[in-house]
Design an enzyme around this catalytic site. Structure first.
Site, PDB file in Angstrom:
ATOM      1  N   CYS A 228     -23.036  -9.024 -23.775  1.00  0.00           N
ATOM      2  CA  CYS A 228     -22.790  -7.654 -23.320  1.00  0.00           C
ATOM      3  C   CYS A 228     -21.744  -7.000 -24.220  1.00  0.00           C
ATOM      4  O   CYS A 228     -20.861  -7.665 -24.761  1.00  0.00           O
ATOM      5  CB  CYS A 228     -22.388  -7.615 -21.852  1.00  0.00           C
TER       6      CYS A 228
ATOM      7  N   SER B 179     -19.568 -12.146 -22.858  1.00  0.00           N
ATOM      8  CA  SER B 179     -19.002 -10.847 -23.225  1.00  0.00           C
ATOM      9  C   SER B 179     -18.663 -10.824 -24.706  1.00  0.00           C
ATOM     10  O   SER B 179     -18.376 -11.865 -25.309  1.00  0.00           O
ATOM     11  CB  SER B 179     -17.727 -10.572 -22.431  1.00  0.00           C
ATOM     12  N   ASP B 180     -18.721  -9.635 -25.298  1.00  0.00           N
ATOM     13  CA  ASP B 180     -18.145  -9.499 -26.628  1.00  0.00           C
ATOM     14  C   ASP B 180     -16.641  -9.763 -26.490  1.00  0.00           C
ATOM     15  O   ASP B 180     -16.051  -9.629 -25.419  1.00  0.00           O
ATOM     16  CB  ASP B 180     -18.402  -8.115 -27.198  1.00  0.00           C
ATOM     17  N   CYS B 181     -16.024 -10.144 -27.600  1.00  0.00           N
ATOM     18  CA  CYS B 181     -14.672 -10.684 -27.514  1.00  0.00           C
ATOM     19  C   CYS B 181     -13.646  -9.624 -27.127  1.00  0.00           C
ATOM     20  O   CYS B 181     -13.508  -8.594 -27.794  1.00  0.00           O
ATOM     21  CB  CYS B 181     -14.306 -11.340 -28.834  1.00  0.00           C
TER      22      CYS B 181
ATOM     23  N   ALA C 148     -13.943  -7.811 -24.535  1.00  0.00           N
ATOM     24  CA  ALA C 148     -14.581  -6.703 -23.818  1.00  0.00           C
ATOM     25  C   ALA C 148     -14.119  -6.646 -22.365  1.00  0.00           C
ATOM     26  O   ALA C 148     -13.943  -5.550 -21.807  1.00  0.00           O
ATOM     27  CB  ALA C 148     -16.103  -6.840 -23.883  1.00  0.00           C
TER      28      ALA C 148
END
Length: 735
Positions: free
Chosen positions: A224, A260-262, A264
């Protein structure tokens, strides 16, 4: 199932720095030998020693080859890995078998790294976001601007990465879900951007590549994105992660997880510069997990998460945590993590890295993906005689590392154009060139041109480092480079421009008489220089097609970067080839060293919608029902052998709302068509290519007259009619 403490479990939902690669558990003689059902924290990043589980790092990268990042340790026999062209260049080949082979090689090398304790089994690739706006600095990581092209590229790449066996070579991750294509536009950043997207555009354009990954390819992981979609951060959106992803697309296997994207999750809380969607970091963690995110990546930009406090303050439930752990652990099961030393893919070693087949494929991918944009009968060059000299000008000419692009690893070698030319016995007069500066000294370059028979200028814009500053405000040629090209052309020597990197407006070059040819090579990888010189000298023939629209520089003043709409209005020109009408070079453009004619063979004139649907026995999703394939003859009417990409665009005036002039519906690359010879191509497609998306996001098959346009520009066409009642093939869940 027995679970450890909430803290131990919740730490398993984080990505934190871990040194070294995977250490497989000993399920025959270790603590797990008597466990029938694995315990929840088996995927725990710090490891659980009493269960015989070592630390595990979920974050590994392999966008176009095993890359440098915290999950991968380089050295010894693993000091290099094959570095293919970036996705934007390999996509231009329109060769899905090639993309699958690239995926197979990358995952084979990645698994060899993992087997030797130098990597792990989860790789956060591919990036399948459509390349909506030419300013996006990370667009080169994607297959291009067209949702259908990105779907097919994702299908081939994910199958190559994960394999077709019951055990995956590695776990692929399709990113960034969803509507993510902005790093920094003024005060708006990827950490706080709220993408306002209509339901129609979401279903028609932004999400189809992810549908392919999740529903049809069963990718092991989805990432995401940082941004919000219509007011809700993607990593806290039940609509995106549950309603669409897991329910509508039936992505419900227990071995599939969302990461999750880092940072995020950090930025969807109350962090400065973020969405401030929740009042605290703990509340943000809870919102993300409860919405369907299973694994929170923490990098270095945000505060260290405290999932134990979030759990203890009842921001998420034990059932939610258990579900997240199960999904991740089952993913490791799918990758053979617990299968023992004799399991599938455990025999891959350093001998399976940097093979000759891998090197040949990297070169082939670069050759197939280079696009010939202009050619005034100068290419291919005939270079003969000991006195032949070639001026090679520009910083890209000998910058082998720049040819790799972002998310790269260490290649076994790097062949830039100057190196490749000299290895061919060409006398090269090389001079560096400017990046951007207007007043660059051109005297050395002009002197090199004057003593050479031809000039090759290597230029363009480089976007390779994942930073917010990647996004551009201008898509014009850098002024210093353009000035140098103009002065080189004034010498009277023919100039060939090889545009590297991302796309810029070539309009000024088209009006300079002595600029005789333009090629676009993008980021062609470890053997990119060889590929470029092979095409320039005729050892290979160009057949690549642009996977993006090349816009005029004025486009940036007409289309606000943050406007996510696709369709034009009175003051807004629209986006992508489907809606924008005045490109410098259109999507699908690509020249050859020869000429081709295309002729469709017999095709039925009328189809009944009812009959088409009645023939879909056993097909779960109606849009995936096959439509009769189109047979096309491809004849090489010129004097040089060449590949040829048959592009099929669908046009038609049907349905209740205005339609684009055309949309890519099918394509096929035909190989090595000899002069005077004809080959046939079967263009396969499905009902999804004929359907159109209505205002509610439903994919509808309409009655009416359809035209399949072959090639860009059109060389031939087929017209047919669908009769009967309009039918909804896919009913889109409403927000």
């Amino acid at each position: 199932m027995a679970f450890l403490s909430a803290f131990a479990l919740s730490i398993g939902a984080l990505v934190i720095p871990v040194q070294g690669g995977v250490t497989y558990p000993n399920c025959a003689n270790g603590p797990l030998k008597s466990n029938v059902v694995l315990t929840g924290p088996a995927s725990n990043s710090p490891g659980v020693s009493r269960l015989g589980l070592s630390a595990y790092q979920w974050w590994n990268e392999a966008l176009h080859g095993v890359a440098h990042n915290r999950g991968i340790t380089w050295g010894g026999q693993f000091s290099a890995a094959t570095q293919f062209p970036q996705a934007i260049t390999s996509s231009a080949a329109f060769d899905d078998h090639l993309i699958e082979r690239i995926g197979v090689i990358i995952s084979t090398e990645a698994r060899a790294f993992a087997n030797n304790g130098r990597a792990h089994l989860d790789f956060w690739t591919p990036n399948v976001n459509p390349f909506r706006d030419p300013r996006w600095g990370r667009g080169h990581e994607t297959p291009g601007e067209d949702a259908f092209r990105n779907k097919k590229w994702a299908e081939a790449f994910v199958q190559g990465m994960q394999g077709t066996e019951s055990t995956h070579r590695v776990i692929a991750t399709c990113k960034h879900y969803a509507a993510y294509d902005l790093e920094n536009s003024g005060s708006t950043t990827r950490f706080n951007f709220d993408a306002k997207v209509s339901t129609q555009d979401l279903a028609e354009y932004y999400l189809p590549p992810f549908q392919q990954c999740a529903r049809d390819s069963k990718v092991g992981s989805i990432m995401c994105s940082y941004n919000a979609v219509n007011g809700v951060p993607a990593c806290a959106s039940p609509y995106l992660m549950d309603t669409i992803l897991r329910k509508h697309w039936n992505w419900t296997d227990q071995n599939q997880y969302v990461v999750s994207d880092c940072d995020a999750v950090y930025y969807l809380g109350n962090a400065n510069g973020g969405h401030r969607y929740k009042s605290s970091y703990a509340a943000a963690i809870g919102a993300s997990l409860e919405a369907g995110c299973d694994n929170m990546c923490w990098a270095t930009g945000g505060t260290t998460p405290d999932p134990a406090s979030a759990f203890n303050s009842r921001q998420f439930t034990q059932a939610t945590l258990d579900k997240a752990m199960l999904r991740q652990m089952q993913g490791l099961v799918k990758a053979g993590y617990f299968d023992g030393p004799n399991s599938l893919y455990r025999n891959l070693t350093a001998a399976d890295v940097n093979t000759q087949v891998a090197r040949d494929t990297a070169l082939k991918a670069a050759e197939e993906g280079i696009v010939l944009l202009k050619n005034d009968n100068i290419l291919p060059l005939t270079l003969g005689g000991s006195n032949t000299q070639v001026a090679m000008i520009g910083f890209w000419a000998n910058a082998a590392d720049k040819m790799l692009g972002g998310y790269s690893g260490s290649p076994p070698f790097s062949h830039d154009p100057v190196t490749a030319a000299r290895s061919m016995g060409i006398t090269v007069n090389y001079v560096n060139g400017p990046l951007t500066q207007t007043n660059a000294d051109t005297s050395a370059a002009v002197n090199a041109a004057q003593k050479s028979s031809v000039v090759i200028f290597f230029g363009g814009i480089d976007n390779t480092v994942e930073k917010e500053s990647q996004d551009r405000t201008s898509i014009a040629w850098p002024s210093g480079q353009l000035t140098m090209i103009q002065r080189l052309a004034q010498t009277g020597k023919p100039v060939i421009v090889v545009r590297m990197g991302t796309h810029v407006d070539d309009t000024p070059l088209l009006s300079i008489p002595n600029v005789k040819a333009i090629l676009w090579a993008g980021y062609p990888g470890q053997d990119g220089g060889t590929a470029v010189m092979n095409l320039i000298t005729g050892l290979a023939s160009p057949a690549g097609r642009l996977p993006v629209t090349v816009y005029p520089s004025s486009y940036t003043n007409q289309a606000p970067y943050t406007n996510m709409a696709l369709r034009p209005s009175s003051s807004y020109p629209g986006r992508t080839y489907r809606w924008y009408k005045d490109p410098v070079f259109p999507f699908g453009h690509g020249l050859h060293y020869t000429n081709f004619s295309v002729a469709p063979l017999d095709f039925p004139a009328t189809f009944s919608i009812a009959d088409l649907l009645a023939s879909c026995k056993g097909v779960t999703y109606l849009e995936l029902c096959p439509f009769p394939s189109v047979s096309v003859s491809v004849t090489n009417t010129g004097s040089r052998a060449s590949d040829y990409v048959v592009l099929g665009f669908l046009a038609g005036d049907f349905g209740p709302t205005p339609r684009p002039i055309k949309s890519l519906a099918t394509y096929k690359r035909v190989f090595d068509v000899q002069p005077g010879k004809t080959q046939s191509a079967e263009l396969d497609w499905k009902l999804e290519s004929l359907a159109r998306v209505d205002g509610k996001g439903n994919r509808v098959l309409y009655p009416g007259t359809y035209t399949l346009l072959l090639d860009q520009p059109t060389l031939a066409n087929i017209t047919f009619t669908l009769t009967g009642d309009e039918t909804v093939l896919d009913q889109w869940p409403q927000p």
